[in-house]
Scaffold this active site. Structure first.
Site, short mmCIF file in Angstrom:
data_model
loop_
_atom_site.label_atom_id
_atom_site.label_comp_id
_atom_site.label_asym_id
_atom_site.label_seq_id
_atom_site.Cartn_x
_atom_site.Cartn_y
_atom_site.Cartn_z
N LYS A 31 -10.26 -0.43 10.95
CA LYS A 31 -10.51 -1.60 10.09
C LYS A 31 -10.86 -2.83 10.93
CE LYS A 31 -7.10 -0.24 6.58
NZ LYS A 31 -7.82 0.34 5.46
N HIS A 73 0.87 -1.18 0.00
CA HIS A 73 0.00 0.00 0.00
C HIS A 73 0.91 1.24 0.00
CE1 HIS A 73 -2.72 2.95 1.94
NE2 HIS A 73 -3.71 2.18 1.54
N GLN A 128 -4.43 -5.12 7.07
CA GLN A 128 -5.45 -6.04 6.54
C GLN A 128 -5.39 -7.41 7.20
OE1 GLN A 128 -7.78 -4.98 4.68
NE2 GLN A 128 -6.93 -3.10 3.81
N ASP A 144 3.20 -4.66 7.96
CA ASP A 144 2.01 -3.83 7.87
C ASP A 144 0.80 -4.75 8.07
OD1 ASP A 144 -0.29 -2.62 6.93
OD2 ASP A 144 0.64 -1.71 5.17
N CYS A 188 -4.77 2.62 -3.52
CA CYS A 188 -3.50 3.11 -2.95
C CYS A 188 -2.38 2.10 -3.16
CB CYS A 188 -3.64 3.44 -1.47
SG CYS A 188 -4.87 4.69 -1.14
#
Ligand code: 7TS
Length: 414
Positions: free
Chosen positions: A231, A128, A208, A205, A371
């Site tokens: 999220k 991202h 997600q 990261d 993104c």
């Protein structure tokens, strides 16, 4: 013995989300954009309201009852996040406004202090922008160079290329746990192990991943792990960075201001201990407390159950989407290596037109470059449509998506 998680009672879950009582143009709201942000359960909404109604005060400074309550709730939320990620202690958890801020914190603080000319930062083709741009900014300032691990045609990380690129010059590997476009779940444990062999640190990261799968930062062996509260059923403006304590302690502050200091004169400032050294100014208190309640909510359901539900939904969606003629799905990771994200295009219908058409049916999907422009370039597309699932989605909603896509193909005459 591995026990199969008990099935999720989706209807009971959905009842806890007030937004699903809403209709859009007379149709039930079908929300398939949780990769962008998740919906919020009543308990999280109530936690934020209760803070403002009952104990709104600043943290770490008040000598009165409600300030003590606010501080205790804020620190309890930190403890919950530490447990959620299996971090060794709550001092390893820095509250941030989300993944973007967490990655910027590492890039500016760790990166600026540790990178120099000749060093390399290893990223991947499926990152991202928030795990690309901060590294470019810091590379420009330090003279370090960015290298990129390519993906295979199946949308997996090319692990042979990773090993080739992982030289002694690499000082940090920054990799997404789960791709927000392909849904690919990366072998982060193996990546950490190999990176550590050459003396590099690893930032994962988790934007997600943390909302969707059980995450154990100690088992993964990462040095940093970033997540976004919004999220994972938490409020916007909430998030966290996990960092290994020794690393956090050795790192210079990211932002300066109140809260993060021990003593200040005009000549010199000494800094507070971790994690407070990285939390300058009044933090988003209500949001952090409500993120703790979101963690309670997810934990009470069980991350294994949530993951199993999403694997089922994703397999069902992948199967049913094959019925839509002219559909192209990006990424073909096997179910155990895939999260609940499906990026696709339908003939040459522009994804924005498709999203607008679906909106008329009350269906929310995302359209655009997500993104991840370098990944779009690799896939040879300008944009895609994307459906993403969470614990509150149902097979019926996927059926509705499939039927609406068939109608769209007819409507656009393709
Ligand atoms: N990393 C990944 C893998 C992401 O998917 C996102 C947000 C971020 C970082 C940034 O998170 P933030 O909370 O700081 O903004 N991804 C998306 C998306 O896919 N659609 O909208 C936002």
């Amino acid at each position: 013995m591995i026990t199969k998680p008990t099935e999720l009672d989706v209807e009971a879950v959905r009842e806890q989300f007030p937004i699903f009582r809403r209709t859009i143009r007379g149709k039930q709201l079908i929300y398939l954009d949780s990769a962008a942000t998740s919906q919020k359960p009543q308990s999280v909404i109530d936690a934020e309201r209760e803070f403002y109604e009952r104990y709104n005060a600043n943290v770490h400074r008040g000598a009165y009852r409600i300030a003590e309550e606010a501080t205790a709730a804020y620190e309890a939320a930190r403890e919950k996040i530490a447990r959620f990620l299996n971090a060794p202690s709550k001092e390893c958890i820095v509250f941030t406004r989300g993944t973007t801020e967490a990655i910027n914190l590492v890039a500016y603080s760790w990166g600026w202090a540790n990178l120099k000319e000749g060093d390399e930062i290893l990223l991947t083709e499926m990152e991202h922008h928030s795990n690309i741009v901060p590294w470019q900014l810091i590379a420009q300032r330090t003279g370090a160079k960015i290298k990129v691990v390519p993906i295979t045609d199946d949308g997996l990380l090319d692990m042979d290329a990773f090993e080739r690129l992982l030289t002694e010059q690499v000082k940090i590997v920054a990799v997404t746990h789960v791709s927000n476009v392909l849904g690919t779940i990366n072998p982060v444990r193996e990546i950490c192990q190999k990176a550590h062999e050459v003396g590099a640190v690893v930032l994962v990261d988790g934007a997600q991943a943390a909302p969707h799968l059980p995450v154990d930062v100690q088992a993964i062996g990462c040095d940093f792990y970033a997540l976004s509260g919004h999220k994972m059923c938490g409020p916007t403006g909430s998030g966290a960075l996990y960092g290994r304590k020794e690393l956090l302690e050795a790192m210079p502050p990211f932002m300066g201001g109140g809260e993060m200091i021990r003593t200040v004169t005009f000549e010199r400032t000494t800094f507070n201990e971790v994690p407070y050294k990285f939390e300058a100014g009044t933090p988003p208190i209500a949001q952090a407390i409500a993120l703790g309640v979101a963690v309670d909510f997810l934990t009470s359901i069980g991350m294994e159950q949530i993951r199993a539900h999403e694997v089922e939904l994703t397999s069902y969606a992948l199967e049913r989407l094959q019925e839509v003629s002219g559909i192209t799905i990006y990424g073909s990771a096997p179910p155990e290596q895939r999260g609940g994200v499906i990026a696709f295009n339908l003939n040459d219908i522009h994804p924005h037109d498709l999203a607008t058409f679906l909106d008329a049916h009350g269906i929310c999907i995302r359209a655009g470059h997500h993104c991840a422009q370098p990944l779009m370039r690799r896939l040879n597309v300008a944009a895609t449509a994307r459906a993403s699932f969470y614990l509150y989605n149902t097979p019926d909603e996927i059926d509705a998506l499939v039927e609406a896509l068939k109608e769209a193909a007819k409507f656009f005459g393709r």
